[in-house]
Motif scaffolding. Structure first.
Motif, PDB file in Angstrom:
ATOM      1  N   TRP A 101     -37.380 -16.089  11.795  1.00  0.00           N
ATOM      2  CA  TRP A 101     -37.988 -16.187  10.470  1.00  0.00           C
ATOM      3  C   TRP A 101     -39.369 -16.829  10.531  1.00  0.00           C
ATOM      4  CZ3 TRP A 101     -39.491 -20.796   8.395  1.00  0.00           C
ATOM      5  CH2 TRP A 101     -38.946 -21.954   8.932  1.00  0.00           C
ATOM      6  N   MET A 102     -39.568 -17.734  11.505  1.00  0.00           N
ATOM      7  CA  MET A 102     -40.887 -18.328  11.667  1.00  0.00           C
ATOM      8  C   MET A 102     -41.914 -17.275  12.079  1.00  0.00           C
ATOM      9  SD  MET A 102     -39.857 -21.794  13.736  1.00  0.00           S
ATOM     10  CE  MET A 102     -38.609 -22.924  13.136  1.00  0.00           C
ATOM     11  N   VAL A 103     -41.508 -16.416  12.992  1.00  0.00           N
ATOM     12  CA  VAL A 103     -42.397 -15.346  13.436  1.00  0.00           C
ATOM     13  C   VAL A 103     -42.699 -14.388  12.284  1.00  0.00           C
ATOM     14  CG1 VAL A 103     -42.628 -13.386  15.022  1.00  0.00           C
ATOM     15  CG2 VAL A 103     -41.581 -15.526  15.808  1.00  0.00           C
ATOM     16  N   GLN A 104     -41.689 -14.100  11.477  1.00  0.00           N
ATOM     17  CA  GLN A 104     -41.905 -13.208  10.342  1.00  0.00           C
ATOM     18  C   GLN A 104     -42.890 -13.801   9.341  1.00  0.00           C
ATOM     19  OE1 GLN A 104     -37.924 -12.558   8.915  1.00  0.00           O
ATOM     20  NE2 GLN A 104     -37.524 -10.881  10.342  1.00  0.00           N
ATOM     21  N   VAL A 105     -42.797 -15.102   9.102  1.00  0.00           N
ATOM     22  CA  VAL A 105     -43.736 -15.764   8.191  1.00  0.00           C
ATOM     23  C   VAL A 105     -45.166 -15.652   8.735  1.00  0.00           C
ATOM     24  CG1 VAL A 105     -44.454 -17.988   7.241  1.00  0.00           C
ATOM     25  CG2 VAL A 105     -42.044 -17.331   7.198  1.00  0.00           C
ATOM     26  N   VAL A 106     -45.320 -15.846  10.027  1.00  0.00           N
ATOM     27  CA  VAL A 106     -46.649 -15.745  10.635  1.00  0.00           C
ATOM     28  C   VAL A 106     -47.173 -14.321  10.531  1.00  0.00           C
ATOM     29  CG1 VAL A 106     -47.929 -15.933  12.805  1.00  0.00           C
ATOM     30  CG2 VAL A 106     -46.264 -17.686  12.185  1.00  0.00           C
ATOM     31  N   VAL A 107     -46.323 -13.333  10.762  1.00  0.00           N
ATOM     32  CA  VAL A 107     -46.746 -11.937  10.679  1.00  0.00           C
ATOM     33  C   VAL A 107     -47.168 -11.579   9.252  1.00  0.00           C
ATOM     34  CG1 VAL A 107     -45.975  -9.544  10.887  1.00  0.00           C
ATOM     35  CG2 VAL A 107     -45.378 -11.202  12.658  1.00  0.00           C
ATOM     36  N   VAL A 108     -46.384 -12.019   8.276  1.00  0.00           N
ATOM     37  CA  VAL A 108     -46.739 -11.762   6.872  1.00  0.00           C
ATOM     38  C   VAL A 108     -48.072 -12.415   6.530  1.00  0.00           C
ATOM     39  CG1 VAL A 108     -46.085 -12.222   4.483  1.00  0.00           C
ATOM     40  CG2 VAL A 108     -44.364 -11.420   6.107  1.00  0.00           C
ATOM     41  N   GLY A 109     -48.278 -13.631   6.999  1.00  0.00           N
ATOM     42  CA  GLY A 109     -49.550 -14.299   6.765  1.00  0.00           C
ATOM     43  C   GLY A 109     -50.705 -13.570   7.429  1.00  0.00           C
ATOM     44  N   PHE A 110     -50.469 -13.052   8.624  1.00  0.00           N
ATOM     45  CA  PHE A 110     -51.514 -12.297   9.311  1.00  0.00           C
ATOM     46  C   PHE A 110     -51.839 -11.009   8.561  1.00  0.00           C
ATOM     47  CE2 PHE A 110     -52.716  -8.941  12.310  1.00  0.00           C
ATOM     48  CZ  PHE A 110     -53.861  -9.500  12.856  1.00  0.00           C
ATOM     49  N   ILE A 111     -50.817 -10.330   8.050  1.00  0.00           N
ATOM     50  CA  ILE A 111     -51.055  -9.104   7.281  1.00  0.00           C
ATOM     51  C   ILE A 111     -51.882  -9.408   6.036  1.00  0.00           C
ATOM     52  CG2 ILE A 111     -49.923  -7.337   5.869  1.00  0.00           C
ATOM     53  CD1 ILE A 111     -47.646  -7.323   7.880  1.00  0.00           C
ATOM     54  N   ALA A 112     -51.538 -10.496   5.337  1.00  0.00           N
ATOM     55  CA  ALA A 112     -52.283 -10.864   4.138  1.00  0.00           C
ATOM     56  C   ALA A 112     -53.729 -11.208   4.464  1.00  0.00           C
ATOM     57  CB  ALA A 112     -51.596 -12.034   3.439  1.00  0.00           C
ATOM     58  N   PHE A 113     -53.935 -11.982   5.527  1.00  0.00           N
ATOM     59  CA  PHE A 113     -55.296 -12.356   5.914  1.00  0.00           C
ATOM     60  C   PHE A 113     -56.093 -11.135   6.365  1.00  0.00           C
ATOM     61  CE2 PHE A 113     -58.294 -13.698   9.243  1.00  0.00           C
ATOM     62  CZ  PHE A 113     -59.095 -14.550   8.508  1.00  0.00           C
ATOM     63  N   ASN A 114     -55.475 -10.280   7.160  1.00  0.00           N
ATOM     64  CA  ASN A 114     -56.155  -9.076   7.628  1.00  0.00           C
ATOM     65  C   ASN A 114     -56.547  -8.178   6.461  1.00  0.00           C
ATOM     66  OD1 ASN A 114     -56.768  -6.987   9.881  1.00  0.00           O
ATOM     67  ND2 ASN A 114     -55.351  -5.896   8.537  1.00  0.00           N
ATOM     68  N   SER A 115     -55.665  -8.044   5.472  1.00  0.00           N
ATOM     69  CA  SER A 115     -55.969  -7.213   4.307  1.00  0.00           C
ATOM     70  C   SER A 115     -57.121  -7.798   3.507  1.00  0.00           C
ATOM     71  CB  SER A 115     -54.721  -7.071   3.424  1.00  0.00           C
ATOM     72  OG  SER A 115     -53.668  -6.446   4.126  1.00  0.00           O
ATOM     73  N   LEU A 116     -57.135  -9.101   3.368  1.00  0.00           N
ATOM     74  CA  LEU A 116     -58.200  -9.759   2.610  1.00  0.00           C
ATOM     75  C   LEU A 116     -59.557  -9.556   3.290  1.00  0.00           C
ATOM     76  CD1 LEU A 116     -58.547 -11.542   0.067  1.00  0.00           C
ATOM     77  CD2 LEU A 116     -58.419 -13.519   1.585  1.00  0.00           C
ATOM     78  N   VAL A 117     -59.594  -9.730   4.592  1.00  0.00           N
ATOM     79  CA  VAL A 117     -60.850  -9.539   5.326  1.00  0.00           C
ATOM     80  C   VAL A 117     -61.292  -8.082   5.268  1.00  0.00           C
ATOM     81  CG1 VAL A 117     -61.903  -9.629   7.620  1.00  0.00           C
ATOM     82  CG2 VAL A 117     -60.447 -11.503   6.848  1.00  0.00           C
TER      83      VAL A 117
END
Length: 219
Positions: free
Chosen positions: A171-187
């Motif tokens: 679940w920790m890895v999933q949280v990091v992946v979701v955060g990366f997707i959100a950051f990547n989309s924003l950029v």
């Protein structure tokens, strides 16, 4: 804040022939850009995926933009198949259409960038679900397992020397992946705004003024 922005310049004369020609041209341009994304030019071409549909909306109206999106989807279905056509429409075609509607309403960049990033993130999740359906396997679970294993291996390599032992949970890895997707989309959406600001200016349909801290990037 919305009332401080200058209005859009007048649209081209409502010539049905000109509208049809521009719609066809922009739709074919969108299809060509998507095809070029399967070449080494992919990182550069990705910035232009939403631009043709957005330009159709800005030059004419949302109905014309929807027509350009539909025609480009049909072209890609014929040239590359329905799957790759869907991958263009969601999220890139819809992103161009959505952002252009906000630009026409002269809403601020904060609104269009954040809502566009949400749409882009949804598109990435949709692509993952579609790929899982096509291959018959839950790719989200597969990616999580692989990343968890890699993370724990790296932790063993670097932390074991310090006498620290820590195990990452999935679940920790999933949280990091979701955060990366959100950051990547924003950029990504913010960069598309910068590209669109330069392109739209040449067609006399400018975007709403960017925030002051962004203005130096465009000057």
């Amino acid at each position: 804040m919305q009332d401080d922005f200058p209005p859009l310049p007048p649209s081209p004369p409502p010539s049905p022939a000109l509208r049809v020609v521009e719609t066809a041209f922009l739709a074919s341009t969108a299809a060509l850009i998507w095809i070029l994304s399967y070449t080494p030019l992919a990182p550069f071409m990705r910035l232009f995926f939403p631009i043709p549909v957005a330009l159709a909306v800005m030059r004419w109206d949302p109905r014309t933009g929807a027509m350009a999106l539909a025609v480009s989807a049909l072209l890609l279905t014929v040239l590359m198949g329905p799957t790759r056509s869907i991958l263009y429409v969601i999220p890139y075609g819809l992103l161009g259409y959505w952002c252009a509607r906000l630009w026409r309403r002269r809403l601020s960049w904060y609104v269009s960038v954040t809502s566009g990033a949400a749409l882009s993130a949804f598109g990435l999740v949709f692509q993952l679900l579609l790929s899982s359906l096509l291959v018959g396997e839950n790719l989200w679970t597969y990616v999580t397992i692989q990343l968890t294993g890699l993370t724990n291996w790296l932790l063993d390599v670097f932390l074991a020397r310090l006498g620290v032992y820590w195990v990452a949970e999935p679940w920790m890895v999933q949280v990091v992946v979701v955060g990366f997707i959100a950051f990547n989309s924003l950029v990504y959406v913010f960069t598309v705004h910068l590209v669109a600001a330069l392109v739209m200016e040449h067609f006399r349909c400018p975007l709403p003024p960017p925030p002051k801290w962004v203005q130096f990037l465009l000057d």
